[in-house]
Design an enzyme around this catalytic site. Structure first.
Site, PDB file in Angstrom:
ATOM      1  N   TRP A   1       0.829  -1.211   0.000  1.00  0.00           N
ATOM      2  CA  TRP A   1       0.000   0.000   0.000  1.00  0.00           C
ATOM      3  C   TRP A   1       0.855   1.249   0.000  1.00  0.00           C
ATOM      4  O   TRP A   1       0.532   2.229  -0.659  1.00  0.00           O
ATOM      5  CB  TRP A   1      -0.990  -0.032   1.169  1.00  0.00           C
ATOM      6  CG  TRP A   1      -1.928  -1.208   1.073  1.00  0.00           C
ATOM      7  CD1 TRP A   1      -2.023  -2.249   1.935  1.00  0.00           C
ATOM      8  CD2 TRP A   1      -2.896  -1.470   0.037  1.00  0.00           C
ATOM      9  NE1 TRP A   1      -2.983  -3.139   1.501  1.00  0.00           N
ATOM     10  CE2 TRP A   1      -3.532  -2.685   0.345  1.00  0.00           C
ATOM     11  CE3 TRP A   1      -3.282  -0.782  -1.122  1.00  0.00           C
ATOM     12  CZ2 TRP A   1      -4.533  -3.239  -0.461  1.00  0.00           C
ATOM     13  CZ3 TRP A   1      -4.283  -1.327  -1.926  1.00  0.00           C
ATOM     14  CH2 TRP A   1      -4.893  -2.542  -1.593  1.00  0.00           C
TER      15      TRP A   1
ATOM     16  N   ASP B   1      -1.951   6.310   6.340  1.00  0.00           N
ATOM     17  CA  ASP B   1      -2.972   5.382   5.880  1.00  0.00           C
ATOM     18  C   ASP B   1      -3.242   4.435   7.045  1.00  0.00           C
ATOM     19  O   ASP B   1      -2.402   3.609   7.391  1.00  0.00           O
ATOM     20  CB  ASP B   1      -2.439   4.623   4.656  1.00  0.00           C
ATOM     21  CG  ASP B   1      -3.431   3.588   4.119  1.00  0.00           C
ATOM     22  OD1 ASP B   1      -4.487   3.382   4.739  1.00  0.00           O
ATOM     23  OD2 ASP B   1      -3.123   2.988   3.066  1.00  0.00           O
TER      24      ASP B   1
ATOM     25  N   LYS C   1     -12.435  -2.166   6.597  1.00  0.00           N
ATOM     26  CA  LYS C   1     -11.670  -3.070   7.456  1.00  0.00           C
ATOM     27  C   LYS C   1     -12.105  -2.936   8.914  1.00  0.00           C
ATOM     28  O   LYS C   1     -12.590  -3.885   9.495  1.00  0.00           O
ATOM     29  CB  LYS C   1     -10.181  -2.815   7.297  1.00  0.00           C
ATOM     30  CG  LYS C   1      -9.656  -3.532   6.063  1.00  0.00           C
ATOM     31  CD  LYS C   1      -8.808  -2.718   5.182  1.00  0.00           C
ATOM     32  CE  LYS C   1      -8.635  -3.420   3.838  1.00  0.00           C
ATOM     33  NZ  LYS C   1      -7.862  -2.616   2.909  1.00  0.00           N
TER      34      LYS C   1
END
Ligand SMILES: *Cc1c(COP(=O)(O)O)cnc(C)c1O
Length: 361
Positions: free
Chosen positions: A103, A172, A196
């Site tokens: 990511w 993030d 999530k």
């Protein structure tokens, strides 16, 4: 399968059962308004109170003061990879990035595509992203330092946040937001796809400190500017109303039923501990992340052979333990143990793993 399973999926992921029940309860007629939340206007008083309550609860849970604005956006965490440099790196501004896996790599790429002046100040790619880099040096005058607080795929997590001095951290937090207490004052911007740890897919939470927001560009298409959404309190255009409603219920559950972030952190640490204790004490399972860097949310591990891994995932599923396959890019196994997964659910997994190892050793 008629029975609900224990869901270890990485995302979209398990939601707290009381939240799903509340949604079902209110689905056809939301609190006497005669309509479903799926059908109401985003400008209605009913929806206004939902989105305001979500914002207030998030701020209370995270300990955010009025220096922070909460936005509910679309496009996923991936869209933030582009939106952040687009908004903040104008003129000769620069930013530092730490690369800790898939990511972060994508976030870096999106800044580079735009020709922004960024520097990758550290990376753990040399050891296949199995650890979080230490002893970092940042660029003086950088506008922000970007990190990925929890690396969902490689199973690593920043246990301590870096000392960036005056430079705000942009993080993030898609896979660990609200899983633990954090020193919020270090952060200028926090973003997280909801699917999530916060709710369903379709909404991305972006928390921006006002001093950083003031630096955001005015010279962008309306829909790409943070200021558009900040000025209109996330209601410039139609937001993902239903997803925001579910986030609000998850936040209410965390605040009122669980008892807040300090509580969930305690539970999350216990969950991870029993799982890692089993892995560490076993010569059958092998954790893939370096112990000082491993994640409390995504526990990644291998078995002696790929055949056994396949068998493990299948047998677990047959026993009502779903979603244990590692990310397709790395293979192996992964148990995602987000806030909605209880300690007893993890204990069930540990018991299964223990007996599987005994049977196949
Ligand atoms: C899942 C994930 C993403 C991607 O989220 P989308 O909402 O699908 O764009 C980004 N970062 C992290 C850390 C993730 O876990």
């Amino acid at each position: 399968m008629s029975k609900r399973v224990i869901n270890f999926n990485p995302g979209p992921a398990a939601l707290p059962l009381p939240v799903l029940e509340e949604i079902r309860e209110e689905l056809l007629n939301y609190r006497g308004c005669g309509m479903s939340v799926l059908e109401i206007s985003h400008r209605s008083d009913t929806f206004t109170s939902i989105i305001q309550d979500a914002e207030e609860r998030l701020k209370r849970l995270m300990g955010l003061n009025d220096d922070y604005t909460v936005l509910f956006l679309q496009g996923g965490a991936s869209f933030q990879f582009a939106m952040i440099p687009m908004n903040f790196l104008v003129g000769n501004r620069t930013a530092d990035y730490v690369n800790t896996g898939t990511w972060s790599t994508k976030a870096i790429k999106e800044a580079q595509i735009q020709g922004k002046n960024i520097k990758v100040v550290a990376s753990s790619e040399d050891r296949d992203f199995t650890y979080i880099p230490r002893e970092l040096k940042f660029t003086e005058g950088a506008t922000y330092v970007h990190i990925t607080s929890n690396n969902t795929i490689k199973g690593t997590q920043w246990q301590e946040f870096p000392d960036t001095g005056e430079i705000p951290i942009v993080s993030d937090m898609s896979s660990d937001i609200l899983s633990r207490e954090i020193p919020v004052e270090k952060f200028g911007l926090i973003y997280a796809g909801a699917q999530k740890n916060l709710g369903p897919a379709g909404v991305t939470v972006v928390i921006i400190r006002k001093d950083l927001l003031e630096l955001a560009s005015d010279d962008l298409p309306t829909m790409l500017k943070y200021k558009t959404f900040a000025e209109k309190k996330s209601l410039f255009n139609t937001p993902p109303c239903f997803a925001i409603y579910v986030v609000q219920l998850v936040l209410k559950w965390l605040e009122e039923t669980v008892g807040g972030v300090e509580k969930i952190e305690e539970i999350n640490k216990q969950k991870a501990k029993i799982l890692y204790d089993l892995i560490d004490s076993s010569d059958f399972y092998r954790g893939t992340a370096r112990p000082d860097s491993r994640s409390f949310m995504n526990v990644t591990f291998r078995l002696p052979t790929q055949d056994l891994e396949m068998k493990f995932i299948e047998e677990a599923a047959a026993n009502g333990l779903s979603g244990l396959k590692g990310h397709r890019s790395v293979g192996g196994c992964r148990a995602s143990i987000y806030n909605a997964i209880s300690l007893s659910a993890v204990q069930t997994l540990v018991d299964f793993m223990d007996s599987f190892a005994k049977k196949h050793r």
